[in-house]
Design an enzyme around this catalytic site. Sequence first.
Site: not given
Length: 299
Positions: A113, A115, A117-118, A191, A225, A256
């Site tokens: 996805h 973001h 961190d990935h 997510h 949200y 993760h």
Amino acid sequence: MSVKAALLAALLGGCAASAPTPQAIAPAGSVSGKDHVAQCKGRDGWSDGAPPVQVFANVWQVGTCGIVALLVTSDAGHVLIDAATDDAAPGIARNIERLGFKLSDVKTILNGHEHLDHAGGIGALQRMTGARLLARAPARAALESGEAAADDPQLGLNPKFPGARVDGIVADGEVVRLGPLALTVHATPGHTPGSTSWSWRSCDGAECRSIVYADSISALSNDSYRFSDHPAYVAAFRAGLDRLAALDCDILITPHPGASDFHARLVGAAPLVDANACARYAAAGRARLDARLAKEKAR
């Protein structure tokens, strides 16, 4: 999304299609699962460097202590799934080379996805390898701009990351092929809008396993949200969880490590192979989504 015909085909059902080549045998640069976990003890940051470790057959964890980046290898070239942060990209490149593989042989990059961190390291690794980045349409804008899309529940929570060039679009159920490798796309939004999971078969001699890289499925958001205000998004979220639960899934891997008890499984403290792992993972995600919706209703 569509992708060039050379990269898409029907998934081959037998292990022969994804059997590891001689270069998938553990090279000198790989450490044991116990050594990998030991070197990460007390270090679980997104960019904390970790040595590469063989997960199964031609599948390698080349990411960081806190973030999984998978290298799936073959004699025809390799596929990299996720790239942690921009700061982590040089370490991932070193891990690939430490295993004896050439960066130029990484031909395809995929993503869980969109973001930091990935996906933060994808742009750098794309430049280092010359690989093509393939993604689902909802992830494209964020991957290229480095900024969350307007319909991302976590809009504003994650720092901007360096963008990458998306070279091809893939759709749910399509297959990305590279030589003998065949990885199936599974749309698992929730997510993030572009969340995507991947499945394939890998073989170690006569032992073949169905491997699933299941993307994050937590119902996280910014303070304003409300998932309950977006019924279509919730419906797509649930459909993705159903897809995950139904997958043929011998070995579950998540972005993760803690989400799938990955480190414990690498050291043998829990089974690496568990045919019910994806179903349990999806059920836990569904329970968290239901809890979030109930909390919103109670407000």
